[in-house]
Design a protein around this motif. Structure first.
Motif, mmCIF file in Angstrom:
data_model
loop_
_atom_site.group_PDB
_atom_site.id
_atom_site.type_symbol
_atom_site.label_atom_id
_atom_site.label_comp_id
_atom_site.label_asym_id
_atom_site.label_seq_id
_atom_site.Cartn_x
_atom_site.Cartn_y
_atom_site.Cartn_z
ATOM 1 N N ILE A 162 59.035 34.522 22.978
ATOM 2 C CA ILE A 162 57.745 34.918 22.393
ATOM 3 C C ILE A 162 56.717 35.233 23.456
ATOM 4 N N GLU A 163 56.921 34.659 24.696
ATOM 5 C CA GLU A 163 56.003 34.978 25.776
ATOM 6 C C GLU A 163 56.198 36.413 26.218
ATOM 7 N N ALA A 164 57.421 36.880 26.055
ATOM 8 C CA ALA A 164 57.728 38.254 26.485
ATOM 9 C C ALA A 164 57.182 39.299 25.501
ATOM 10 N N LEU A 165 56.830 38.875 24.335
ATOM 11 C CA LEU A 165 56.331 39.828 23.339
ATOM 12 C C LEU A 165 54.880 40.198 23.640
ATOM 13 N N PRO A 166 54.493 41.508 23.443
ATOM 14 C CA PRO A 166 53.138 41.959 23.833
ATOM 15 C C PRO A 166 52.075 41.705 22.767
ATOM 16 N N CYS A 167 52.215 40.752 21.924
ATOM 17 C CA CYS A 167 51.230 40.479 20.861
ATOM 18 C C CYS A 167 51.152 38.988 20.624
ATOM 19 N N CYS A 168 50.239 38.558 19.863
ATOM 20 C CA CYS A 168 50.095 37.153 19.500
ATOM 21 C C CYS A 168 51.234 36.784 18.573
ATOM 22 N N VAL A 169 51.975 35.708 18.948
ATOM 23 C CA VAL A 169 53.135 35.331 18.134
ATOM 24 C C VAL A 169 53.031 33.850 17.808
ATOM 25 N N LEU A 170 53.336 33.539 16.528
ATOM 26 C CA LEU A 170 53.387 32.163 16.061
ATOM 27 C C LEU A 170 54.778 31.926 15.497
ATOM 28 N N ILE A 171 55.306 30.754 15.802
ATOM 29 C CA ILE A 171 56.573 30.355 15.196
ATOM 30 C C ILE A 171 56.228 29.228 14.236
ATOM 31 N N VAL A 172 56.676 29.385 12.976
ATOM 32 C CA VAL A 172 56.389 28.383 11.957
ATOM 33 C C VAL A 172 57.708 27.968 11.335
ATOM 34 N N ASP A 173 57.763 26.707 10.900
ATOM 35 C CA ASP A 173 58.956 26.272 10.190
ATOM 36 C C ASP A 173 58.858 26.688 8.740
ATOM 37 N N ILE A 174 59.826 26.180 7.982
ATOM 38 C CA ILE A 174 59.881 26.648 6.590
ATOM 39 C C ILE A 174 58.698 26.150 5.769
ATOM 40 N N LYS A 175 57.979 25.158 6.282
ATOM 41 C CA LYS A 175 56.811 24.659 5.564
ATOM 42 C C LYS A 175 55.526 25.287 6.055
ATOM 43 N N GLY A 176 55.613 26.155 7.031
ATOM 44 C CA GLY A 176 54.435 26.848 7.536
ATOM 45 C C GLY A 176 53.775 26.159 8.694
ATOM 46 N N ASN A 177 54.353 25.074 9.160
ATOM 47 C CA ASN A 177 53.758 24.391 10.289
ATOM 48 C C ASN A 177 54.065 25.169 11.564
ATOM 49 N N ILE A 178 53.049 25.283 12.412
ATOM 50 C CA ILE A 178 53.196 26.055 13.642
ATOM 51 C C ILE A 178 53.930 25.175 14.657
ATOM 52 N N THR A 179 55.062 25.728 15.148
ATOM 53 C CA THR A 179 55.860 24.975 16.120
ATOM 54 C C THR A 179 55.686 25.540 17.524
ATOM 55 N N ASN A 180 55.467 26.877 17.618
ATOM 56 C CA ASN A 180 55.311 27.518 18.932
ATOM 57 C C ASN A 180 54.307 28.666 18.798
ATOM 58 N N TYR A 181 53.679 28.994 19.899
ATOM 59 C CA TYR A 181 52.842 30.184 19.983
ATOM 60 C C TYR A 181 52.776 30.618 21.423
ATOM 61 N N ASN A 182 52.646 31.868 21.727
ATOM 62 C CA ASN A 182 52.625 32.352 23.101
ATOM 63 C C ASN A 182 51.214 32.309 23.632
#
Length: 689
Positions: free
Chosen positions: A13-33
């Motif tokens: 996700i760090e390699a992606l050129p935009c704001c990225v959020l990783i969420v689990d199936i409940k919508g909780n944010i687990t990662n972001y770049n």
């Protein structure tokens, strides 16, 4: 390799050129770049495990476009990662006064067909969005302008269509009006003309029409200005754009010699520099109007000459102003006589009240008021004035109202006839008539005495010397007696009618039975009728009827009518006497089947000494006094007399006495048939041969 290893995921996700959020199936944010860190820290604390739904429900976030399955009102109430993806979800973020636009996309993270979470990318599209919105607005504005332009073009087309129709209609109107219209350009060349111009100037072909040639074709004359050069006048007018209004000319076609009268007008159309662009010329054929005006003028002059040369005073006044519109010389002289002024007095265009303001006698003023207000003819006669020789002149002045078609009185005609000779002649006739009446009265009185002596002597001879009177002497004495009776009748009638005219006859009313008296008189004279083979019939609606009236005068009336009827009824005919009572009124009718009276003579039979002069009537002796006396006696007694007659069919005299005249009056004395009735009958019928 385990792609769901936290380090690996973070590296990706760090390699992606935009704001990225990783969420689990409940919508909780687990990662972001790192790019998303600033976004994350705006809504969550560092290291805090927060749900992505909080971002979408935050007040600073406005969802601009919704995914079909993504609704703001239920995003916090469901597991947004449970089989759910969305693309290009546009949101608006306002942070510390700064507005940013993001395009959000989500992608499910699967492991062996099991959803483990979701990758959510936030791409800033603020500049693109603003540009796109600008383009959208410009497009909408362009579409709006295009729509408006199209609508305006449609309106223009409609207006052009209407304008074309109106122009066609206007052209038809201009072509069909009676007034000619021409349009010349700045070079005086023809541009347009309507049909009336063709008719007025007899133009056969419009192609050959040239205004200058038309001017040369006609001889144009001004009605009041001599040596009027219309060709030069119109050239100057067209050149300078001169305004011409209602120029009336007489035009003569040099080819056909047809004369017309036209009313010419022109007006220039100028540009902003006052230069002449067009000249509009109107021509109106007023030939009939002008001919009518000339006819009226000729008639007016004729009437003025006629009024001026007529021998009687004549004038015409406007009403109600009483301004003298027309007056002849005789009327001016007549006015000077009324004013008793030898100087000339201005009459025409002067006011009547001003002219006669110092005249006290106001009969003429009253006549004018009556004539104008009532609207009927009025005659003032005789009107006496002093002429220039201080002698009396008598006039009969007639005032005749003049009404317009609407019934209003607009004028009064006055004319005066000199009736001085008639008045003088009438006065002389009155004097002669008076002398004649006095003469007849005197003669009648003077004749009555000797006639009475002669008549008494005859009676004495018959009474004293009956045996000595032979047949021849008896015949002579009978003739003397008959002519004495005729003279006595004439004398009595003259005296009675003289008394009636002088108003000296008095009524001696008595109560008597008029039916009995009438029947007795008719029966008593029956032998006179039989002597001429005439059937005399009496009929009545009542057998008896008491009345109050002058019995002696009634007898004289009845005897006169019967004597007349027998005299003028040929042998073998009949006379009917009727006494009828209707609603209390009494009608006495004497109807004969004699020679009759011509229609033009009926109005004169009651005049004194009047007699129908025909070969049939002259065989009967008479003076024409009887009927005149009858009429006067009937009127004195309160009755009326009428006559109906046809030549060769007979006459009917009807006398009517109204109920209130004849009804019985108890205070009057009663009488019966007198003994002297026979003497009256003998005297009245003395001229029956």
């Amino acid at each position: 390799m385990d792609i769901y290893n936290a380090n690996i995921v973070q590296s990706i996700i760090e390699a992606l050129p935009c704001c990225v959020l990783i969420v689990d199936i409940k919508g909780n944010i687990t990662n972001y770049n790192k790019l998303a860190k600033g976004l994350y820290l705006r809504y969550f604390n560092e290291g805090e495990n927060n749900n992505v739904v909080k971002i979408f429900n935050h007040p600073s976030i406005t969802i601009i476009t919704y995914h079909n399955d993504f609704k703001e009102n239920n995003a916090s109430n469901r597991n947004i990662l449970e089989g759910f993806e969305f693309k290009n979800l546009i949101i608006r973020q306002e942070f510390k006064g700064e507005v940013s636009i993001f395009s959000i996309n989500s992608m499910l993270l699967m492991n062996e067909d099991v959803v483990k979470g979701s990758l959510i990318s936030f791409s800033s599209i603020t500049n693109e969005y603003i540009e796109n919105q600008r383009i959208i607005k410009e497009r909408e504005s362009f579409i709006g302008l295009s729509t408006e332009l199209k609508a305006k073009c449609n309106i223009i087309e409609i207006l052009r269509g209407r304008e074309k129709k109106h122009l066609i209609y206007l052209k038809d109107v201009i072509n069909n009006i009676s007034e000619g219209i021409m349009v010349l350009d700045k070079n005086s060349k023809f541009d347009f003309c309507n049909k009336a111009v063709h008719h007025i100037f007899d133009i056969k072909d419009e192609k050959d029409f040239d205004f200058n040639e038309m001017v040369k074709r006609f001889l144009c004359e001004h009605l009041t200005i001599e040596d009027f050069q219309f060709e030069n006048y119109i050239k100057d007018a067209l050149k300078d754009g001169k305004y011409i209004k209602n120029l009336i000319m007489k035009i003569t076609d040099r080819k056909s010699n047809i004369v017309k009268y036209i009313e010419f007008s022109s007006e220039a159309i100028r540009d902003e520099n006052k230069a002449v662009l067009y000249t509009i010329i109107t021509v109106k054929d007023i030939t009939e109007i002008k001919k009518h005006e000339m006819f009226i003028e000729d008639q007016t002059n004729f009437i003025k000459d006629l009024v001026e040369n007529v021998d009687i005073p004549m004038a015409v006044l406007n009403y109600p102003s009483l301004k003298v519109r027309v007056a002849n010389k005789n009327f001016e002289v007549f006015t000077r006589y009324i004013l008793n002024d030898k100087k000339e007095v201005p009459i025409v265009n002067n006011y009547w009240n001003h002219i006669f303001q110092n005249v006290e006698e106001d009969s003429i003023a009253k006549a004018l008021e009556f004539c104008g207000r009532i609207g009927k003819e009025y005659t003032c006669s005789p009107y006496c004035i002093k002429d220039c020789y201080d002698k009396d002149r008598f006039y009969k002045i007639k005032f005749i109202p003049y009404k317009f078609a609407d019934g209003d009185i607009k004028g009064i005609c006055i004319y005066a006839s000199d009736i001085t000779e008639e008045i003088n002649h009438s006065m002389e006739l009155e004097n002669v008539t008076k002398l004649k009446d006095e003469f007849f009265t005197v003669i009648s009185h003077e004749l009555r005495t000797p006639l009475s002596i002669i008549y008494s002597s005859l009676q004495l001879a018959y009474n004293v010397y009956p045996k000595e009177i032979g047949p021849n002497i008896d015949k002579t004495l009978s003739r003397i007696e008959q002519n004495c009776s005729r003279l006595l009748k004439l004398v009595n009638n003259i005296l009675d009618i003289s008394k009636a005219e002088a108003g000296f006859i008095l009524l001696d009313e008595l109560n008597f039975d008029i039916v009995v008296l009438t029947e007795y008189i008719v029966t008593s004279i029956n032998h006179y009728a039989r002597s001429k083979n005439i059937e005399l019939i009496f009929d009545t609606s009542k057998e008896e009827q008491m009345v109050t009236m002058d019995k002696e005068k009634y007898e004289k009336i009845l005897l006169n009518l019967l004597s007349n009827a027998i005299k003028f009824t040929p042998e073998g005919n009949k006379i009917i006497v009727e006494l009828v009572f209707i609603s209390g009124d009494m009608y006495l009718r004497v109807r004969d089947t004699g020679i009759g009276i011509p229609e033009d003579k009926i109005d004169f039979i009651f005049d004194r000494f009047s007699q129908v002069n025909s070969s049939l009537s002259r065989r009967a002796e008479g003076t024409g006094i009887g009927l005149s006396l009858v009429k006067r006696l009937v009127e004195i007694m309160g009755g009326t007399i009428k006559v109906k007659s046809k030549v060769d069919e007979g006459s009917e005299f009807t006398i009517m006495f109204p109920k209130n005249i004849i009804e019985i009056k108890e205070e009057k004395r009663y009488t019966v048939i007198g003994e002297n009735i026979e003497d009256k009958i003998s005297t009245e019928f003395s001229d029956i041969v």
